[in-house]
Design a protein around this motif. Structure first.
Motif, mmCIF file in Angstrom:
data_model
loop_
_atom_site.group_PDB
_atom_site.id
_atom_site.type_symbol
_atom_site.label_atom_id
_atom_site.label_comp_id
_atom_site.label_asym_id
_atom_site.label_seq_id
_atom_site.Cartn_x
_atom_site.Cartn_y
_atom_site.Cartn_z
ATOM 1 N N ARG A 125 0.834 -1.215 0.000
ATOM 2 C CA ARG A 125 0.000 0.000 0.000
ATOM 3 C C ARG A 125 0.864 1.259 0.000
ATOM 4 O O ARG A 125 0.492 2.271 -0.571
ATOM 5 C CB ARG A 125 -0.953 -0.014 1.187
ATOM 6 C CG ARG A 125 -2.038 -1.085 1.072
ATOM 7 C CD ARG A 125 -3.166 -0.894 2.079
ATOM 8 N NE ARG A 125 -2.737 -0.583 3.414
ATOM 9 C CZ ARG A 125 -2.663 -1.453 4.420
ATOM 10 N NH1 ARG A 125 -2.977 -2.711 4.235
ATOM 11 N NH2 ARG A 125 -2.278 -1.072 5.608
ATOM 12 N N ARG A 126 2.049 1.185 0.634
ATOM 13 C CA ARG A 126 2.969 2.336 0.638
ATOM 14 C C ARG A 126 3.617 2.536 -0.729
ATOM 15 O O ARG A 126 3.902 3.653 -1.126
ATOM 16 C CB ARG A 126 4.081 2.137 1.669
ATOM 17 C CG ARG A 126 3.755 2.587 3.057
ATOM 18 C CD ARG A 126 5.009 2.665 3.936
ATOM 19 N NE ARG A 126 5.871 1.496 3.878
ATOM 20 C CZ ARG A 126 5.726 0.394 4.628
ATOM 21 N NH1 ARG A 126 4.728 0.310 5.480
ATOM 22 N NH2 ARG A 126 6.554 -0.617 4.522
ATOM 23 N N LEU A 127 3.874 1.448 -1.443
ATOM 24 C CA LEU A 127 4.613 1.526 -2.704
ATOM 25 C C LEU A 127 3.734 1.823 -3.913
ATOM 26 O O LEU A 127 4.207 2.366 -4.900
ATOM 27 C CB LEU A 127 5.357 0.205 -2.951
ATOM 28 C CG LEU A 127 6.456 -0.126 -1.948
ATOM 29 C CD1 LEU A 127 6.932 -1.567 -2.136
ATOM 30 C CD2 LEU A 127 7.625 0.832 -2.107
ATOM 31 N N VAL A 128 2.480 1.443 -3.843
ATOM 32 C CA VAL A 128 1.576 1.604 -4.987
ATOM 33 C C VAL A 128 0.517 2.632 -4.624
ATOM 34 O O VAL A 128 -0.156 2.496 -3.597
ATOM 35 C CB VAL A 128 0.914 0.255 -5.362
ATOM 36 C CG1 VAL A 128 -0.025 0.421 -6.537
ATOM 37 C CG2 VAL A 128 1.975 -0.795 -5.664
ATOM 38 N N PRO A 129 0.343 3.657 -5.436
ATOM 39 C CA PRO A 129 -0.668 4.679 -5.130
ATOM 40 C C PRO A 129 -2.068 4.064 -4.968
ATOM 41 O O PRO A 129 -2.437 3.127 -5.678
ATOM 42 C CB PRO A 129 -0.626 5.597 -6.354
ATOM 43 C CG PRO A 129 0.693 5.339 -7.006
ATOM 44 C CD PRO A 129 1.051 3.923 -6.694
ATOM 45 N N ALA A 130 -2.840 4.607 -4.037
ATOM 46 C CA ALA A 130 -4.175 4.079 -3.727
ATOM 47 C C ALA A 130 -5.070 4.034 -4.958
ATOM 48 O O ALA A 130 -5.827 3.078 -5.144
ATOM 49 C CB ALA A 130 -4.825 4.911 -2.623
ATOM 50 N N GLU A 131 -4.986 5.055 -5.822
ATOM 51 C CA GLU A 131 -5.837 5.056 -7.013
ATOM 52 C C GLU A 131 -5.484 3.908 -7.965
ATOM 53 O O GLU A 131 -6.346 3.375 -8.652
ATOM 54 C CB GLU A 131 -5.811 6.404 -7.746
ATOM 55 C CG GLU A 131 -4.449 6.831 -8.255
ATOM 56 C CD GLU A 131 -3.583 7.568 -7.229
ATOM 57 O OE1 GLU A 131 -2.504 8.040 -7.639
ATOM 58 O OE2 GLU A 131 -3.951 7.674 -6.048
#
Length: 172
Positions: A125-131
């Protein structure tokens, strides 16, 4: 007097230091791997991916219409190599090969929206943007059999002797 071949043989006895916990701790600290797979036509492919690790699995976000999603789903099998940078400041002066952790795995490509974003590892979740997480498919990788390591739990000097720098560690 010990000759070079004796040093290599003696180095193999030190693999008691390389165990499953050390391998998993090393995997969890990293976030980049190369995932290899075979297309339905039998052609080999590999891709660099960003992953998060938790519960002895790796999680990768892939585009819903990507070749990775469709090809990996077709076979459910992948090979993974996690490079582990070694050498610190020395690697700026001399080319130092990375240590590696390689394994084959069963892979599940989850349908879009099949996993709650909150259930994914915090590292992913930190590495990949939420959108992007909201529209991607999640590749869940389950290592099988053995980890094959090179240079994990060994000194940089030991890495000069391949037989001494390698280890085979059970996944379970």
């Amino acid at each position: 007097m010990m000759v070079a071949t004796d040093k290599v043989s003696a180095g193999n006895s030190k693999h008691a230091d390389v165990n499953r916990d050390l391998v998993w701790r090393t995997i969890v600290k990293r976030s980049f791997a190369v995932v290899s797979y075979v297309t339905p036509a039998g052609e080999p492919r590999s891709s660099g991916v960003v992953y998060g690790a938790a519960r002895h699995r790796l999680y990768v976000a892939v585009a819903p219409d990507s070749w990775k999603a469709s090809h990996i789903q077709a076979t459910g099998q992948v090979a993974v190599t996690v490079p582990v940078r070694r050498g610190g400041p020395l690697s700026l002066l001399w080319p130092i090969q990375p240590a590696t952790i390689s394994f084959h795995a069963r892979a599940v490509v989850h349908a879009h929206g099949a996993r709650d974003i909150g259930s994914l590892p915090a590292q992913l979740r930190r590495l990949v943007p939420a959108e992007r997480l909201a529209v991607c498919r999640i590749l869940e990788i389950f290592p099988e059999d053995h980890f094959l390591t090179y240079g994990i739990g060994t000194s940089l000097l030991t890495m000069r002797h391949p037989a001494a720098a390698q280890a085979r560690v059970p996944v379970d």
